[in-house]
Design a protein around this motif. Structure first.
Motif, PDB file in Angstrom:
ATOM      1  N   ASP A  21     -10.646   2.872   1.517  1.00 50.27           N
ATOM      2  CA  ASP A  21     -10.266   1.577   1.131  1.00 50.27           C
ATOM      3  C   ASP A  21     -11.181   0.358   1.500  1.00 50.27           C
ATOM      4  OD1 ASP A  21      -8.772  -0.453   0.170  1.00 50.27           O
ATOM      5  OD2 ASP A  21      -7.321  -0.408   1.633  1.00 50.27           O
TER       6      ASP A  21
ATOM      7  N   TYR B   3       2.397   4.821  -0.616  1.00 52.24           N
ATOM      8  CA  TYR B   3       1.892   3.475  -1.030  1.00 52.24           C
ATOM      9  C   TYR B   3       0.369   3.541  -1.179  1.00 52.24           C
ATOM     10  CZ  TYR B   3       0.258   2.423   3.655  1.00 52.24           C
ATOM     11  OH  TYR B   3      -0.073   2.205   4.790  1.00 52.24           O
ATOM     12  N   ARG B   4      -0.509   4.414  -0.377  1.00 59.90           N
ATOM     13  CA  ARG B   4      -1.723   4.329  -0.152  1.00 59.90           C
ATOM     14  C   ARG B   4      -2.273   5.355  -1.516  1.00 59.90           C
ATOM     15  NH1 ARG B   4      -4.145   5.759   5.682  1.00 59.90           N
ATOM     16  NH2 ARG B   4      -6.134   5.449   4.155  1.00 59.90           N
TER      17      ARG B   4
ATOM     18  N   TRP C 214      -2.271   3.024  -4.246  1.00 59.80           N
ATOM     19  CA  TRP C 214      -3.237   1.824  -4.408  1.00 59.80           C
ATOM     20  C   TRP C 214      -4.608   2.792  -4.736  1.00 59.80           C
ATOM     21  CZ3 TRP C 214      -1.648  -0.477   1.089  1.00 59.80           C
ATOM     22  CH2 TRP C 214      -0.463  -1.239   0.737  1.00 59.80           C
TER      23      TRP C 214
ATOM     24  N   HIS D 271      -3.920  -4.680  -8.798  1.00 55.23           N
ATOM     25  CA  HIS D 271      -4.165  -4.223  -7.508  1.00 55.23           C
ATOM     26  C   HIS D 271      -3.368  -4.672  -6.510  1.00 55.23           C
ATOM     27  CE1 HIS D 271      -5.311  -1.582  -4.124  1.00 55.23           C
ATOM     28  NE2 HIS D 271      -6.035  -2.389  -3.816  1.00 55.23           N
TER      29      HIS D 271
ATOM     30  N   VAL E 114      -0.054  -4.374  -4.134  1.00 61.56           N
ATOM     31  CA  VAL E 114      -0.075  -4.542  -2.573  1.00 61.56           C
ATOM     32  C   VAL E 114       0.883  -5.246  -2.098  1.00 61.56           C
ATOM     33  CG1 VAL E 114      -1.367  -4.812  -0.678  1.00 61.56           C
ATOM     34  CG2 VAL E 114      -2.453  -3.700  -2.310  1.00 61.56           C
TER      35      VAL E 114
END
Length: 262
Positions: A148, A193-194, A197, A223, A227
């Motif tokens: 990330d 959630y990752r 993303w 994005h 988040v």
């Protein structure tokens, strides 16, 4: 230098009101406080301010937020925590304030990077996404986010502007050192959630490959908006539908064009 009451951030002022509420009621250790919505109405503030104040009080050991159960008193008074000598004053910022700053900074960085990016820059972004996928496949939650970070850093580096790169690095460092951000992430207990993303990151990369500055800017903005909504959802112990933000995002487009990111 210690902040005076007039220099306190809004969530810190609400935190002080909550401390007094707990002390004056008084609420016994182990007793549940009213829901966020009731606290917000009682103090005449937004629920987001209450939420950020609760994160701060959790760090002080005064309350515990149990998702789906409520807010419980752990002690009748907070444990003072002396700030580390090297801690930046910006670490007083709440997680949603930090996200708003990142939106403003990184969306413009992405738009500029779309114009400046070279083949080598795109290669670095692809490598970062591959690392991100490997980290997700490992099943480790919040233990490593190198992919990330590398992806966002590669975009900043693609601007070929050293000042923008340093601004990004500093903002990321504030994020890493921010105790409220870390406390909020503690409530995230899966990798779903990752994965969302990562999908956002791929959309950003497509725009950068096409050298579409507007699409890259909007993709990065969206994005970080995603988040924010995800973190707000996880941080709400009472209701997934909340009734306001402390740091509203500007709309991507408006009728009069004032907030248009083009």
């Amino acid at each position: 230098m210690k902040l005076t009451p007039s220099q306190q951030r809004p969530y810190q002022e609400v935190g002080e009101m909550l401390r007094k509420l707990i002390a004056q009621k008084p609420y016994a250790v182990g007793e549940r406080l009213p829901p966020e919505r009731e606290i917000a109405e009682k103090l005449n503030v937004t629920r987001t301010l209450v939420r950020e104040a609760l994160i701060m009080l959790e760090l002080e050991g005064l309350v515990e937020v149990r998702r789906g159960a409520g807010i419980f008193v752990l002690a009748d008074r907070a444990t003072p925590q002396a700030p580390a000598a090297a801690e930046s004053a910006c670490n007083d910022a709440g997680p949603f304030e930090m996200l708003q700053a990142r939106q403003l900074l990184e969306s413009n960085i992405a738009g500029f990077a779309a114009i400046q990016a070279t083949r080598d820059d795109i290669r670095k972004m692809r490598q970062a996404l591959e690392l991100e996928e490997q980290e997700l496949a490992s099943g480790a939650v919040n233990e490593t986010e190198n992919g990330d970070m590398n992806f966002h850093l590669a975009i900043a580096q693609a601007t070929h502007n050293s000042m923008l790169v340093e601004l990004f690095k500093q903002s990321w460092q504030w994020r890493e050192n921010n105790t409220m951000w870390s406390q909020l992430h503690r409530h995230l207990d899966n990798t779903h959630y990752r994965k969302e993303w990562l999908s956002d990151h791929k959309k950003i990369l497509v725009a950068l490959i096409k050298k579409d500055a507007r699409a890259a800017k909007l993709a990065m903005w969206q994005h970080l908006e995603n988040v924010k909504h995800r973190l707000l959802q996880f941080s709400d112990v009472d209701d997934l539908d909340f009734d306001g933000y402390l740091f509203d995002s500007w709309p991507l487009d408006t009728a009069n064009g004032q907030a248009d990111l083009s």
